[in-house]
Design a protein around this motif. Structure first.
Motif, PDB file in Angstrom:
ATOM      1  N   GLU A  66    -133.929 -22.906 -29.217  1.00  0.00           N
ATOM      2  CA  GLU A  66    -133.354 -24.007 -29.991  1.00  0.00           C
ATOM      3  C   GLU A  66    -132.706 -23.453 -31.257  1.00  0.00           C
ATOM      4  OE1 GLU A  66    -136.207 -27.179 -30.690  1.00  0.00           O
ATOM      5  OE2 GLU A  66    -137.320 -26.549 -28.892  1.00  0.00           O
ATOM      6  N   LEU A  67    -131.467 -23.866 -31.514  1.00  0.00           N
ATOM      7  CA  LEU A  67    -130.768 -23.450 -32.723  1.00  0.00           C
ATOM      8  C   LEU A  67    -129.852 -24.587 -33.169  1.00  0.00           C
ATOM      9  CD1 LEU A  67    -130.384 -20.973 -34.636  1.00  0.00           C
ATOM     10  CD2 LEU A  67    -128.303 -20.468 -33.328  1.00  0.00           C
ATOM     11  N   PRO A  68    -130.379 -25.555 -33.921  1.00  0.00           N
ATOM     12  CA  PRO A  68    -129.540 -26.653 -34.416  1.00  0.00           C
ATOM     13  C   PRO A  68    -128.390 -26.113 -35.253  1.00  0.00           C
ATOM     14  CG  PRO A  68    -131.866 -27.064 -34.854  1.00  0.00           C
ATOM     15  CD  PRO A  68    -131.762 -25.643 -34.402  1.00  0.00           C
ATOM     16  N   VAL A  69    -127.239 -26.808 -35.214  1.00  0.00           N
ATOM     17  CA  VAL A  69    -126.056 -26.322 -35.926  1.00  0.00           C
ATOM     18  C   VAL A  69    -125.487 -27.409 -36.836  1.00  0.00           C
ATOM     19  CG1 VAL A  69    -125.466 -24.662 -34.126  1.00  0.00           C
ATOM     20  CG2 VAL A  69    -124.493 -26.964 -34.024  1.00  0.00           C
ATOM     21  N   ALA A  70    -124.637 -26.985 -37.782  1.00  0.00           N
ATOM     22  CA  ALA A  70    -123.997 -27.897 -38.727  1.00  0.00           C
ATOM     23  C   ALA A  70    -122.712 -27.250 -39.218  1.00  0.00           C
ATOM     24  CB  ALA A  70    -124.935 -28.216 -39.894  1.00  0.00           C
ATOM     25  N   ASP A  71    -121.939 -28.022 -40.001  1.00  0.00           N
ATOM     26  CA  ASP A  71    -120.636 -27.522 -40.449  1.00  0.00           C
ATOM     27  C   ASP A  71    -120.404 -27.679 -41.951  1.00  0.00           C
ATOM     28  OD1 ASP A  71    -120.176 -30.279 -40.690  1.00  0.00           O
ATOM     29  OD2 ASP A  71    -119.215 -30.390 -38.726  1.00  0.00           O
ATOM     30  N   GLY A  72    -121.455 -27.918 -42.706  1.00  0.00           N
ATOM     31  CA  GLY A  72    -121.307 -28.103 -44.144  1.00  0.00           C
ATOM     32  C   GLY A  72    -121.582 -29.522 -44.591  1.00  0.00           C
ATOM     33  N   GLY A  73    -121.475 -30.484 -43.667  1.00  0.00           N
ATOM     34  CA  GLY A  73    -121.719 -31.872 -44.003  1.00  0.00           C
ATOM     35  C   GLY A  73    -123.195 -32.208 -44.007  1.00  0.00           C
ATOM     36  N   GLU A  74    -123.471 -33.500 -43.953  1.00  0.00           N
ATOM     37  CA  GLU A  74    -124.844 -33.994 -44.003  1.00  0.00           C
ATOM     38  C   GLU A  74    -125.710 -33.321 -42.941  1.00  0.00           C
ATOM     39  OE1 GLU A  74    -127.188 -38.275 -43.607  1.00  0.00           O
ATOM     40  OE2 GLU A  74    -125.001 -38.170 -43.483  1.00  0.00           O
ATOM     41  N   CYS A  83    -116.618 -26.112 -45.967  1.00  0.00           N
ATOM     42  CA  CYS A  83    -115.880 -27.375 -45.893  1.00  0.00           C
ATOM     43  C   CYS A  83    -115.944 -27.937 -44.475  1.00  0.00           C
ATOM     44  CB  CYS A  83    -114.418 -27.150 -46.280  1.00  0.00           C
ATOM     45  SG  CYS A  83    -114.199 -26.464 -47.945  1.00  0.00           S
ATOM     46  N   ASP A  84    -116.339 -29.211 -44.352  1.00  0.00           N
ATOM     47  CA  ASP A  84    -116.473 -29.774 -43.011  1.00  0.00           C
ATOM     48  C   ASP A  84    -115.135 -30.207 -42.431  1.00  0.00           C
ATOM     49  OD1 ASP A  84    -116.087 -32.051 -44.601  1.00  0.00           O
ATOM     50  OD2 ASP A  84    -117.441 -33.286 -43.388  1.00  0.00           O
ATOM     51  N   VAL A  85    -114.072 -30.220 -43.250  1.00  0.00           N
ATOM     52  CA  VAL A  85    -112.711 -30.465 -42.764  1.00  0.00           C
ATOM     53  C   VAL A  85    -111.778 -29.464 -43.426  1.00  0.00           C
ATOM     54  CG1 VAL A  85    -113.024 -32.917 -42.229  1.00  0.00           C
ATOM     55  CG2 VAL A  85    -112.352 -32.245 -44.539  1.00  0.00           C
ATOM     56  N   ASP A  86    -110.622 -29.219 -42.794  1.00  0.00           N
ATOM     57  CA  ASP A  86    -109.719 -28.179 -43.299  1.00  0.00           C
ATOM     58  C   ASP A  86    -108.470 -28.760 -43.953  1.00  0.00           C
ATOM     59  OD1 ASP A  86    -108.393 -29.194 -41.104  1.00  0.00           O
ATOM     60  OD2 ASP A  86    -108.231 -27.298 -40.028  1.00  0.00           O
ATOM     61  N   VAL A  87    -108.574 -29.967 -44.506  1.00  0.00           N
ATOM     62  CA  VAL A  87    -107.396 -30.698 -44.969  1.00  0.00           C
ATOM     63  C   VAL A  87    -107.067 -30.406 -46.426  1.00  0.00           C
ATOM     64  CG1 VAL A  87    -107.812 -32.555 -43.314  1.00  0.00           C
ATOM     65  CG2 VAL A  87    -108.794 -32.717 -45.612  1.00  0.00           C
ATOM     66  N   PRO A  88    -105.801 -30.613 -46.834  1.00  0.00           N
ATOM     67  CA  PRO A  88    -105.419 -30.463 -48.238  1.00  0.00           C
ATOM     68  C   PRO A  88    -105.941 -31.623 -49.080  1.00  0.00           C
ATOM     69  CG  PRO A  88    -103.543 -31.219 -46.947  1.00  0.00           C
ATOM     70  CD  PRO A  88    -104.633 -30.913 -45.974  1.00  0.00           C
ATOM     71  N   LEU A  89    -105.722 -31.530 -50.381  1.00  0.00           N
ATOM     72  CA  LEU A  89    -106.323 -32.468 -51.328  1.00  0.00           C
ATOM     73  C   LEU A  89    -105.973 -33.924 -51.054  1.00  0.00           C
ATOM     74  CD1 LEU A  89    -107.893 -33.076 -53.941  1.00  0.00           C
ATOM     75  CD2 LEU A  89    -105.775 -32.617 -55.208  1.00  0.00           C
ATOM     76  N   LEU A  90    -104.690 -34.228 -50.862  1.00  0.00           N
ATOM     77  CA  LEU A  90    -104.298 -35.624 -50.754  1.00  0.00           C
ATOM     78  C   LEU A  90    -104.853 -36.303 -49.517  1.00  0.00           C
ATOM     79  CD1 LEU A  90    -100.645 -35.670 -52.125  1.00  0.00           C
ATOM     80  CD2 LEU A  90    -102.809 -36.086 -53.301  1.00  0.00           C
ATOM     81  N   ASP A  91    -105.237 -35.532 -48.516  1.00  0.00           N
ATOM     82  CA  ASP A  91    -105.834 -36.143 -47.324  1.00  0.00           C
ATOM     83  C   ASP A  91    -107.214 -36.721 -47.617  1.00  0.00           C
ATOM     84  OD1 ASP A  91    -103.653 -35.722 -45.796  1.00  0.00           O
ATOM     85  OD2 ASP A  91    -104.491 -34.106 -44.580  1.00  0.00           O
ATOM     86  N   ALA A  92    -107.799 -36.345 -48.756  1.00  0.00           N
ATOM     87  CA  ALA A  92    -109.054 -36.982 -49.166  1.00  0.00           C
ATOM     88  C   ALA A  92    -108.856 -38.486 -49.281  1.00  0.00           C
ATOM     89  CB  ALA A  92    -109.531 -36.408 -50.496  1.00  0.00           C
ATOM     90  N   ALA A  93    -107.656 -38.901 -49.716  1.00  0.00           N
ATOM     91  CA  ALA A  93    -107.332 -40.328 -49.794  1.00  0.00           C
ATOM     92  C   ALA A  93    -106.662 -40.824 -48.517  1.00  0.00           C
ATOM     93  CB  ALA A  93    -106.419 -40.589 -50.993  1.00  0.00           C
ATOM     94  N   ARG A  94    -105.698 -40.068 -48.002  1.00  0.00           N
ATOM     95  CA  ARG A  94    -104.907 -40.534 -46.863  1.00  0.00           C
ATOM     96  C   ARG A  94    -105.728 -40.711 -45.590  1.00  0.00           C
ATOM     97  NH1 ARG A  94    -100.009 -36.153 -47.778  1.00  0.00           N
ATOM     98  NH2 ARG A  94     -99.011 -37.197 -49.555  1.00  0.00           N
ATOM     99  N   LEU A  95    -106.633 -39.791 -45.331  1.00  0.00           N
ATOM    100  CA  LEU A  95    -107.368 -39.805 -44.071  1.00  0.00           C
ATOM    101  C   LEU A  95    -108.795 -40.323 -44.178  1.00  0.00           C
ATOM    102  CD1 LEU A  95    -106.321 -36.407 -42.439  1.00  0.00           C
ATOM    103  CD2 LEU A  95    -105.306 -38.668 -42.126  1.00  0.00           C
ATOM    104  N   PHE A  96    -109.439 -40.111 -45.312  1.00  0.00           N
ATOM    105  CA  PHE A  96    -110.878 -40.332 -45.355  1.00  0.00           C
ATOM    106  C   PHE A  96    -111.342 -41.413 -46.326  1.00  0.00           C
ATOM    107  CE2 PHE A  96    -110.304 -35.838 -44.071  1.00  0.00           C
ATOM    108  CZ  PHE A  96    -110.804 -35.961 -42.786  1.00  0.00           C
TER     109      PHE A  96
END
Length: 312
Positions: free
Chosen positions: A38-46, A154-167
């Protein structure tokens, strides 16, 4: 003795099962016919700290910080045997479905958590799952430097403005709100040199803020998998997955990175999803029932169902 070696390495099913719980359920089914690790995985998020704690045996520490709306909160962090501090932004300023207000939500709590770790040998920070879209303004109110060389998962690879545009929508923003939040991010001149970095838009723009203090932004999944020592070599089957499999699964999510490394190593990888939405065609995907109350049993059944993989 079982002749097949299998690795159970799922990410969390958010709000349903932690990555550790999902791995344990998978293992119950797989052990009916295979030798299982068993080896649980994650990407930086919760959930990233839970994964790192299980794999590294690091020591839990706690600090009281304000959450995104100034309410007191006890945030956990980890210290490793070599003195490296491991933090998760969602421990301090998590997304709270009961209160969604992207204009009021502040990242100050993460800044206070970073101050609370003192002077570690190194600092790793996982970004994702936060309530803020403030470009790290709150964090920068309390920090003008980082206490140690810092790597940011970083759990996503997006630029700064995508913080508003996408999320921003998932944090309570209407389309008009998102445009106003984008304008607010654009007005933060101190972030302009870092705005196009991959990961700058992670956690409401915290990626850009931390980069402005000298942190190195890295894709979260490869960083976390490296820290926990993920290696598919020697296994006949690797089973991974998450709550929702969609196009983003192969754009920085841990199950996508697991599958990519398995492909490179010539090891079969099966990816499960509680929900499947526009699944990447390159993945071998098995859907679960989609019923959160059945998730644990679904994973046990999946483990059993995969019997006979040695012939595949």
């Amino acid at each position: 003795m079982p002749s097949v070696r299998a690795l159970a390495c799922p990410a969390s099913l958010k709000g349903v099962l932690s990555a550790r719980e999902a791995a344990a359920a998978l293992a119950v089914g797989l052990r009916t016919w295979a030798e299982v690790d068993e080896l649980p995985v994650a990407d930086g998020g919760e959930g990233t700290l839970d994964v790192l704690h299980a794999a590294l045996g690091a020591e839990w520490r706690e600090a009281e910080v304000p959450d995104a709306f100034g309410r007191p909160r006890v945030a956990r962090w980890l210290i490793t045997s070599d003195g490296t501090a491991l933090l998760e932004a969602a421990e301090a300023i998590p997304l709270d479905p009961e209160r969604l207000d992207p204009f009021a939500a502040s990242s100050r709590g993460l800044g206070e958590l970073i101050r609370a770790v003192g002077q570690p040998r190194g600092l790793h920070i996982g970004l994702g799952g936060t309530a803020n879209v403030d470009g790290g303004a709150g964090l920068l109110e309390v920090l003008d430097e980082l206490p140690a060389p810092t790597r940011v998962a970083c759990d996503v690879d997006v630029p700064l403005l995508d913080a508003a545009r996408l999320f921003a929508a998932q944090k309570g923003a209407t389309p008009d709100d998102a445009r106003r939040l984008e304008a607010r991010l654009l007005a933060m001149g101190e972030l302009a040199p870092y705005a196009e970095l991959p990961g700058a838009g992670a956690a409401g723009g915290l990626g850009a803020a931390l980069a402005s203090l000298g942190a190195e932004l890295l894709p979260g999944a490869p960083l976390v998998l490296g820290l926990i020592g993920f290696d598919p070599a020697g296994y006949d089957l690797v089973v991974t997955g998450e709550g929702t499999v969609d196009r983003t699964t192969t754009r920085g999510k841990a199950p996508g990175e697991v599958a990519r490394r398995c492909l490179a190593a010539g090891v079969r990888c099966v990816v499960f999803g509680g929900r499947i939405e526009k699944a990447p065609p390159e993945l071998e995907i098995i859907p679960l029932s989609g019923d959160p109350t059945r998730a644990r049993n679904d994973l046990v059944d999946l483990g059993r169902h995969l019997r006979g993989v040695e012939a595949g």
